[in-house]
Design a protein around this motif. Sequence first.
Motif, PDB file in Angstrom:
ATOM      1  N   ASP A  57     105.809  46.620  88.820  1.00 53.15           N
ATOM      2  CA  ASP A  57     106.990  46.314  88.006  1.00 53.15           C
ATOM      3  C   ASP A  57     107.500  47.584  87.327  1.00 53.15           C
ATOM      4  O   ASP A  57     108.696  47.857  87.305  1.00 53.15           O
ATOM      5  CB  ASP A  57     106.644  45.306  86.901  1.00 53.15           C
ATOM      6  CG  ASP A  57     106.161  43.973  87.465  1.00 53.15           C
ATOM      7  OD1 ASP A  57     106.496  43.682  88.625  1.00 53.15           O
ATOM      8  OD2 ASP A  57     105.457  43.246  86.738  1.00 53.15           O
ATOM      9  N   HIS A  88     108.027  36.820  83.995  1.00 51.24           N
ATOM     10  CA  HIS A  88     109.135  37.172  84.895  1.00 51.24           C
ATOM     11  C   HIS A  88     110.111  35.996  85.005  1.00 51.24           C
ATOM     12  O   HIS A  88     111.323  36.159  84.916  1.00 51.24           O
ATOM     13  CB  HIS A  88     108.610  37.475  86.301  1.00 51.24           C
ATOM     14  CG  HIS A  88     107.890  38.785  86.433  1.00 51.24           C
ATOM     15  ND1 HIS A  88     108.414  39.964  85.992  1.00 51.24           N
ATOM     16  CD2 HIS A  88     106.690  39.092  86.991  1.00 51.24           C
ATOM     17  CE1 HIS A  88     107.559  40.953  86.272  1.00 51.24           C
ATOM     18  NE2 HIS A  88     106.503  40.446  86.875  1.00 51.24           N
ATOM     19  N   GLY A 134      98.187  44.819  86.190  1.00 49.78           N
ATOM     20  CA  GLY A 134      99.031  44.007  87.076  1.00 49.78           C
ATOM     21  C   GLY A 134     100.515  44.347  87.044  1.00 49.78           C
ATOM     22  O   GLY A 134     101.269  43.912  87.904  1.00 49.78           O
ATOM     23  N   HIS A 171     101.688  36.266  83.305  1.00 51.99           N
ATOM     24  CA  HIS A 171     102.519  37.380  83.772  1.00 51.99           C
ATOM     25  C   HIS A 171     103.715  36.845  84.574  1.00 51.99           C
ATOM     26  O   HIS A 171     104.869  37.188  84.292  1.00 51.99           O
ATOM     27  CB  HIS A 171     101.643  38.315  84.621  1.00 51.99           C
ATOM     28  CG  HIS A 171     102.362  39.488  85.196  1.00 51.99           C
ATOM     29  ND1 HIS A 171     102.146  40.768  84.752  1.00 51.99           N
ATOM     30  CD2 HIS A 171     103.283  39.576  86.192  1.00 51.99           C
ATOM     31  CE1 HIS A 171     102.923  41.600  85.452  1.00 51.99           C
ATOM     32  NE2 HIS A 171     103.619  40.897  86.338  1.00 51.99           N
ATOM     33  N   GLU A 172     103.436  35.999  85.539  1.00 55.01           N
ATOM     34  CA  GLU A 172     104.535  35.472  86.361  1.00 55.01           C
ATOM     35  C   GLU A 172     105.478  34.614  85.521  1.00 55.01           C
ATOM     36  O   GLU A 172     106.690  34.637  85.722  1.00 55.01           O
ATOM     37  CB  GLU A 172     104.001  34.655  87.543  1.00 55.01           C
ATOM     38  CG  GLU A 172     103.269  35.473  88.598  1.00 55.01           C
ATOM     39  CD  GLU A 172     104.056  36.678  89.111  1.00 55.01           C
ATOM     40  OE1 GLU A 172     105.287  36.569  89.287  1.00 55.01           O
ATOM     41  OE2 GLU A 172     103.441  37.728  89.321  1.00 55.01           O
TER      42      GLU A 172
HETATM   43 ZN    ZN Z   1     105.004  41.545  87.708  1.00 49.22          ZN
END
Ligand code: ZN
Length: 590
Positions: free
Chosen positions: A485, A412, A481, A408-409
């Motif tokens: 966002d 980004h 998660g 996930h990170e």
């Molecule tokens: Zn996020």
Amino acid sequence: MFLIWLLILGAVLAAFMMMNPAGTQTQELSISEFITRVETGDVASVMISGDHVRGATTSRGTITAYTTDRTELTRVMREHHVPYREEPPPQTGNMLMLLLKLGIPVLLLLFLFRAMKNAGGGGGMIQKALASKATLHTEGKVTFKDVAGVDEAVEECRDLVEFLKNPSRFMKLGGRVPKGILLIGESGCGKTLLARAVAGESGVPFFTADASSFVEMFVGVGASRVRDLFEQARKKRPCIIFIDELDAVGKKRGGLTTGGGHDEREQTLNQLLIAMDGFSANEGIIVMGATNRPETLDSALTRPGRFDRQVVVPRPDINGRVDILKVHSQKIPLAADVDLVVTARGTTGMTGADLENLLNEAALYAAKLNKDKVSMADIEYARDKIFMGPERKGDILSKAEKNVVAHHESGHALVGWLTPDADPVHRVTIVPRGKALGLTWSLPTQDVKLFRRNQLLAQIDVLYGGRMAEELVLGEDITTGARNDYERLTAIARAMITDYAMGPEDLGLRTFGDKERGFIFEHSEEDFGATTASRIDAAVDSLLKARRARVRELIQEHKDKLLALAAMLLEQETVESGELEKLFGPRPAA
Ligand code: ZN
Ligand code: ADP
């Protein structure tokens, strides 16, 4: 005479309250527990009285603690914006309590008797209560060099120094000096510091008083404290009187009040006005009042001859932050890798007090690691801790969860890296911190006051990056998660269309929604009809659809990079921008 009766009545009431604490719950805590309660937002306000601190909790209870060193406590209260007041310590402490409990009637009679006697000649207990709580500062000299990042405010105060050094000469040369200066700015921006610097530069005494300490339970006490403060100051002219939190007494009069302290405040305010009118401009007393809400002040206070000059002490911009960091890092041995400009970039919104605290935390951390210099890593550690809460080491995430967070990170970070209008990615980490399970930090190159459309779109894209990466590795079995966002990207997209007129041509004529109500989704009172509402919804959806499609494609195209970063994160938990560049290649130019 009336005042005295009120005082007596008040004392009786106070005594009964002390005897009968039932109803409210009081918990005795250690100071560290107390601080934790402040940190968790449990505490609404705090009263400090000598070595005792007493907090009102949000659940209407009372907590108390004992401490001889309260620097940490005051720092935490400041950081969490918990209002606190100081009282002089009770001289008799527990003995008084005991006496009250044992023989209150006798004591009250005695008190009454003494009070009556003193009323004639002055002096004694009542006199003591009425004395000002002002403090005269003579310690460590502060100069303008210590006040960084607010150059305009400093400039505005320079003539005051000339005046205080030699009032009569200044007047002869035709200088006109205001008696009262209103320092306007949020807490921690350096209002007190600036006032002290004026005193320091001119070498005159500096009296401080907190206006909230003027407003006490008994009518008349505040007024008397004000009188006393000005009397003391008069004896030490030329000098500066600094009154913090001026709005505590200076709020607009009239209008709705909740009774109670109203009379007292009005009397105190009147006394302050009388005191300010009572000396002429050439007497060498300058009153500096601090507030962060000038619009709430009574207009009588800002009339000519009173607080008629305003000096704004703003939150520092990026260059200001660099200067403030320079001032406060003088006391700290810095390693060669420290770049204060980078730190300033990453601390948007921080005040001078916050920055001082940041360096202090960094120094503490370096000391804990037994280092003799503070390095960039220590500063970054402190910053992350302040912004996001402490690191939560240990296994709070399962292996599978860590894997999701890493991808996930990475999503980004990858989108941030590949999107020219996004802020440069500075660091990615999967160490949980505060509420966040992982974090991608990006650093703006400067304080942005005007966002371009592409920058807003880039923000939306970066926010989509997390979920799109999850999709790529997890398929349909995505996680919760991405909630935050999605909240943020929805807000940006809506604002683009309803606030900034950046939507399709037919929605570009006006804004939509009642802005008074705060954030855009809250508008219960819409200023547009149902058809427009559905057009807005459609426009938001189509904008977001296009963004998501772009991000999905980008991530698929650069899948190898994403997987490489995720693997690196799982291995070492944190990846810095230098390593990102090695992994991803140079960022595309904007
Ligand atoms: Zn996020
Ligand atoms: P305020 O009175 O506006 O609430 P203070 O003057 O009490 O803020 O600031 C608290 C501390 O933060 C100061 O003692 C100083 O160490 C630091 N500080 C705040 N603003 C500045 C600034 N502009 N330059 C340097 N230090 C600052």
